[in-house]
Design an enzyme around this catalytic site. Structure first.
Site, PDB file in Angstrom:
ATOM      1  N   ARG A   1       0.833  -1.205   0.000  1.00  0.00           N
ATOM      2  CA  ARG A   1       0.000   0.000   0.000  1.00  0.00           C
ATOM      3  C   ARG A   1       0.870   1.258   0.000  1.00  0.00           C
ATOM      4  NH1 ARG A   1      -2.577   1.218   4.311  1.00  0.00           N
ATOM      5  NH2 ARG A   1      -4.193   2.471   3.345  1.00  0.00           N
TER       6      ARG A   1
ATOM      7  N   ARG B   1       0.025   3.081  13.163  1.00  0.00           N
ATOM      8  CA  ARG B   1       1.205   2.577  13.879  1.00  0.00           C
ATOM      9  C   ARG B   1       0.798   2.249  15.298  1.00  0.00           C
ATOM     10  NH1 ARG B   1       2.679   2.015   9.584  1.00  0.00           N
ATOM     11  NH2 ARG B   1       4.455   2.864   8.457  1.00  0.00           N
TER      12      ARG B   1
ATOM     13  N   LYS C   1       5.875  -7.763  10.949  1.00  0.00           N
ATOM     14  CA  LYS C   1       5.004  -7.966   9.784  1.00  0.00           C
ATOM     15  C   LYS C   1       5.270  -9.315   9.134  1.00  0.00           C
ATOM     16  CE  LYS C   1       3.193  -5.535   5.762  1.00  0.00           C
ATOM     17  NZ  LYS C   1       3.091  -4.233   5.093  1.00  0.00           N
TER      18      LYS C   1
END
Length: 326
Positions: free
Chosen positions: A122, A323, A187
């Protein structure tokens, strides 16, 4: 490059193969074999050469297999596909299917790649995509729904990816709004949705999923955030073909469920794995402003609910970045 992939198929077992044996199998001389072996470095593939033994990969590679994946899909999921492509090297699986969508490709086109030269996340971020290490999957789906009715689709796909991870054995991954799957705050996977068509009419969506499976250390220098791969999280090897099958199955089923019920069918499952709910977060907006607050889940459309000194406000899916604060 045409001979590079057959060469890899021979070396994929991780065993030593002599230059003579490789040349005989591929119908070329030893110097040509050496040239193609040297070219494997372009794909971030580690190769060991030992005099008297030959060549082998630093570790075996499971290459993606078209027939193996299709035959392992449940009949209901396989019937929803109109085609499955596996590319050795491509710029981007999403870009490839977006181009096909504009040319009228039917719904249900799936695309996997061993390597992406220009993998994307993204907001224009680069998705590091070394050869034979991870899953790079895109699926084209044509909706009779208009674009406004597809809010929450990206979150539903996140739930589908998490279901596939559960099936693989990883039960403690979490969902970070709007499109990330994390494990221990690192991630593991990301989702990219791209759309073409009229806002008020039927549209086509390309759903892209990148999932780290066995990331080579030589490929991670450009990753600018904490990351993890699935084999590290599970502490065991993972079959990429089985994982690709599971992802396709669960994404197809999630799309079909979304077409019937919208995001309402996923809200409870999303809430169970929502990493931002009740946590301090910072939301970076397109105008460069940052909003700090406490995550309060998502609403029925999939928009983020954020509580700050002004109360609880709604932030729809878009060019925003969340975040998690320490």
């Amino acid at each position: 490059m045409q001979q590079r992939y057959p060469l890899l198929r021979i070396l994929a077992d991780g065993q030593f193969h002599s230059g003579v044996a490789l040349g005989a199998a591929l119908g070329m001389g030893r110097s040509a074999v050496w040239k193609h072996l040297h070219a494997l470095a372009e794909w971030d593939i580690d190769l060991h050469a030992v005099p008297g033994k030959g060549y082998r990969l630093a570790r075996p590679v499971e290459l993606l297999d078209h027939d193996l994946i299709l035959n392992a899909l449940p009949p209901t999921a396989a019937a929803a596909l109109s085609g499955l492509e596996i590319h050795q090297d491509i710029d981007s699986t999403n870009r490839h299917l977006m181009n096909k969508a504009r040319l009228g490709a039917p719904s249900g086109q799936a695309c996997l790649a061993e390597r992406q030269q220009a993998g994307r996340g993204r907001r224009g971020r680069t998705w590091v995509s070394p050869f034979g290490a991870n899953i790079y999957l895109s699926l084209l789906w044509r909706f009779t729904l208009n674009a406004e009715s597809l809010t929450g689709l990206g979150l539903a796909i996140g739930v589908a990816v998490n279901r596939a991870l559960h099936e693989t054995g990883l039960t403690d991954a979490g969902l970070k709004w709007p499109n990330d799957i994390l494990w221990q705050n690192r991630k593991l996977a990301g989702i990219l949705l791209e759309m073409t068509g009229e806002m008020s009419g039927p549209c086509a969506v390309v759903i892209g999923v990148g999932l780290n499976v066995r990331m080579p250390t030589s490929a991670v220098q450009t990753i600018d955030q904490p990351w993890v791969d699935l084999e590290t999280a599970l502490n065991r090897p993972v079959s990429r073909n089985q994982l690709a099958t599971s992802l396709i199955q669960h994404i197809v089923y999630a799309i079909q469920e979304f077409e019937l019920y919208g995001f309402n069918g996923f809200t409870q499952e999303w809430a169970q794995h929502d990493l931002a709910n009740g946590k301090a977060v910072a939301l970076h907006l397109p105008n460069q402003a940052t909003v700090n607050g406490i995550g309060r889940g998502v609403d029925a459309s999939g928009a983020l609910l954020l509580e700050d000194h002004n109360g609880v406000r709604q932030y729809p899916y878009g060019e925003v970045s969340l975040r998690l604060m320490p």
